[in-house]
Design a protein around this motif. Structure first.
Motif, mmCIF file in Angstrom:
data_model
loop_
_atom_site.group_PDB
_atom_site.id
_atom_site.type_symbol
_atom_site.label_atom_id
_atom_site.label_comp_id
_atom_site.label_asym_id
_atom_site.label_seq_id
_atom_site.Cartn_x
_atom_site.Cartn_y
_atom_site.Cartn_z
ATOM 1 N N PRO B 2 0.900 -1.200 -0.019
ATOM 2 C CA PRO B 2 0.302 0.087 0.145
ATOM 3 C C PRO B 2 0.981 1.056 0.227
ATOM 4 O O PRO B 2 2.116 1.182 0.422
ATOM 5 N N PHE B 4 0.725 3.980 1.682
ATOM 6 C CA PHE B 4 1.347 4.463 3.172
ATOM 7 C C PHE B 4 1.719 3.657 3.958
ATOM 8 O O PHE B 4 1.725 2.477 4.006
ATOM 9 N N ASP B 6 2.696 2.368 8.120
ATOM 10 C CA ASP B 6 1.750 2.302 9.392
ATOM 11 C C ASP B 6 2.390 3.387 10.524
ATOM 12 O O ASP B 6 1.943 3.951 11.399
ATOM 13 N N ASP B 7 3.529 3.329 10.686
ATOM 14 C CA ASP B 7 4.476 4.250 11.630
ATOM 15 C C ASP B 7 4.444 5.720 11.080
ATOM 16 O O ASP B 7 5.237 6.630 11.763
ATOM 17 N N ALA B 9 3.208 9.145 11.336
ATOM 18 C CA ALA B 9 2.349 9.596 12.662
ATOM 19 C C ALA B 9 1.678 11.142 12.229
ATOM 20 O O ALA B 9 1.384 11.777 13.050
ATOM 21 N N LEU B 11 -0.028 14.087 11.340
ATOM 22 C CA LEU B 11 -1.359 14.754 11.792
ATOM 23 C C LEU B 11 -2.177 15.055 10.490
ATOM 24 O O LEU B 11 -2.282 16.444 10.207
ATOM 25 N N ARG B 15 -7.371 12.705 10.849
ATOM 26 C CA ARG B 15 -6.738 12.407 12.187
ATOM 27 C C ARG B 15 -6.966 13.582 13.159
ATOM 28 O O ARG B 15 -7.300 13.203 14.386
ATOM 29 N N ALA B 18 -10.400 13.107 14.063
ATOM 30 C CA ALA B 18 -10.323 11.794 15.101
ATOM 31 C C ALA B 18 -10.096 12.362 16.413
ATOM 32 O O ALA B 18 -10.775 12.009 17.452
ATOM 33 N N LEU B 19 -8.953 13.146 16.528
ATOM 34 C CA LEU B 19 -8.408 13.594 17.657
ATOM 35 C C LEU B 19 -9.358 14.567 18.569
ATOM 36 O O LEU B 19 -9.561 14.323 19.813
ATOM 37 N N SER B 22 -12.288 12.234 19.762
ATOM 38 C CA SER B 22 -11.937 11.824 20.980
ATOM 39 C C SER B 22 -11.830 12.684 22.283
ATOM 40 O O SER B 22 -12.312 12.303 23.253
ATOM 41 N N LEU B 25 -15.013 13.450 23.375
ATOM 42 C CA LEU B 25 -15.764 12.249 23.946
ATOM 43 C C LEU B 25 -15.341 12.227 25.498
ATOM 44 O O LEU B 25 -16.113 11.964 26.342
ATOM 45 N N VAL B 26 -14.006 12.229 25.655
ATOM 46 C CA VAL B 26 -13.320 12.445 26.992
ATOM 47 C C VAL B 26 -13.830 13.233 27.957
ATOM 48 O O VAL B 26 -14.604 12.910 29.043
ATOM 49 N N MET B 89 -9.998 -20.726 11.921
ATOM 50 C CA MET B 89 -9.165 -19.883 10.976
ATOM 51 C C MET B 89 -7.904 -20.812 10.906
ATOM 52 O O MET B 89 -7.309 -20.780 9.600
ATOM 53 N N ARG B 94 0.755 -21.292 14.820
ATOM 54 C CA ARG B 94 1.650 -21.023 13.710
ATOM 55 C C ARG B 94 3.123 -21.454 14.039
ATOM 56 O O ARG B 94 4.032 -21.715 13.168
#
Lengths: 103, 232
Positions: B2, B4, B6-7, B9, B11, B15, B18-19, B22, B25-26, B89, B94
């Motif tokens: 892909p 992109f 994963d690591d 970070a 913003l 994101r 989402a931040l 969140s 919500l907190v 599965m 494994r």
């Protein structure tokens, strides 16, 4: 609720918020599973804080019973999630969500 | 691959949204918890009042195995479902288990295994009047199982599978069996006969503890373990 219980409860809510952010914002499944665990731990902290009745009284047993079953269910969900992620990795080569195909 | 990583970070805009959500919500949840109405005592008081009827002196065990027994019954079913899900599965783990090239671990496990069985039984018994019970005992049994697998103290594959299956379903069978029997005897689901609650709880908890231990071990190992005959 007394002050220390309130502190624990708010700390639990913050953990929940951190977990939900990691769950939503990162595509890697391991991060999502960890985020889900952090959310769960936050919920348990809130429950334990709500059960607290001060140093002189025993805590409310009902939330404690819910937490102890919740911990075991969280472990199960983690195990199942990890197996699903491993399976996805075996099938597609990556253990993360990929963006939707746009055609 | 892909496009992109994963690591990463950074913003990005999603994101930041989402931040913000969140954080909101907190704030909302904190507000709700801190201003919750004071009347959280109803179940606490009921549970304490009727503790003497529950057959055990530890209120948490009373809630788990008596007052909210059906809850724990469903939870034992969830444990079994998780293992069935994992096995559907991949039946086998494994990672192959290898025999360690030193006999120390196996000797240690042979020594410590009976002790861990003893400790789990003690925790189960303790659960009647102090913190302890099926879940704590099951956790010790699960740890014991992991040590056992790691030390490659082995059973032949078909024997292990049969053994594992029986242990995995034992808790659910005991729970469902006891509640069905109670339905026939007492006419109501999960209601123990007066004065005999402790015996029923002890039987159900012992079976549940064995299943919980086996489930935790299976979750850790991730399927039926296989032995690699060579050494590490």
């Amino acid at each position: 609720m007394n002050d220390s219980a309130a502190l624990y409860a708010v700390a639990g809510v913050i953990l929940f918020g951190m977990g939900i952010y990691a769950l939503v914002a990162y595509p890697h499944l391991l991060r999502k599973i960890l985020g889900m665990n952090v959310m769960g731990i936050g919920v348990f902290a809130v429950f334990v804080a709500l059960a607290y009745r001060g140093p002189d009284q025993p805590p409310d047993p009902v939330p404690h019973a819910l937490v102890i079953t919740g911990i075991v269910v969280a472990v199960c969900a983690t195990g199942l999630g990890l197996t699903l992620a491993t399976r996805l990795k075996a099938l597609t080569g990556v253990a993360q969500l990929t963006p939707d195909q746009e055609d | 691959m892909p496009d992109f990583y994963d690591d990463d970070a950074r913003l990005t805009r999603p994101r930041i949204v989402a931040l913000a959500l969140s954080a909101a919500l907190v704030a909302l949840l904190s507000l709700i918890i801190l201003t919750a109405p004071g009347d959280l005592e109803r179940l606490n008081l009921v549970a304490r009042e009727r503790l003497t009827e529950s057959g055990v002196a530890n209120p948490v065990t009373a809630v788990l195995l008596n007052f909210r027994g059906y809850d724990t019954l469903l939870e034992v079913a969830v444990l079994l479902l998780a293992v069935i899900g994992i096995w559907s599965m991949a039946r086998y783990a494994r990672v192959w288990i290898k025999v360690p090239d030193t006999p120390v671990l196996a000797a240690f496990v042979r020594l410590v295994l009976p002790l861990m069985v003893l400790v789990s039984g003690y925790l189960l018994w303790l659960g009647a009047d102090a913190p302890g019970g099926a879940f704590q005992g099951g956790a010790v049994l699960g740890g014991m199982g992991i040590l056992w697998i790691a030390a490659a103290v082995w059973l032949p594959d078909f024997q292990f599978q049969r053994f594992a299956r029986v242990m995995l379903v034992l808790g659910l069978i005991a729970f469902v069996g006891a509640s069905t029997l109670l339905l026939a005897l007492e006419g109501s689901f999960m209601e123990y006969p007066a004065g005999e609650a402790k015996n029923w709880i002890l039987v159900i908890e012992s079976a549940a503890m064995i299943s919980i231990g086996m489930t935790l071990m299976m979750l850790f190992v991730g399927g039926i373990p296989r032995l690699n005959e060579g050494t590490v």
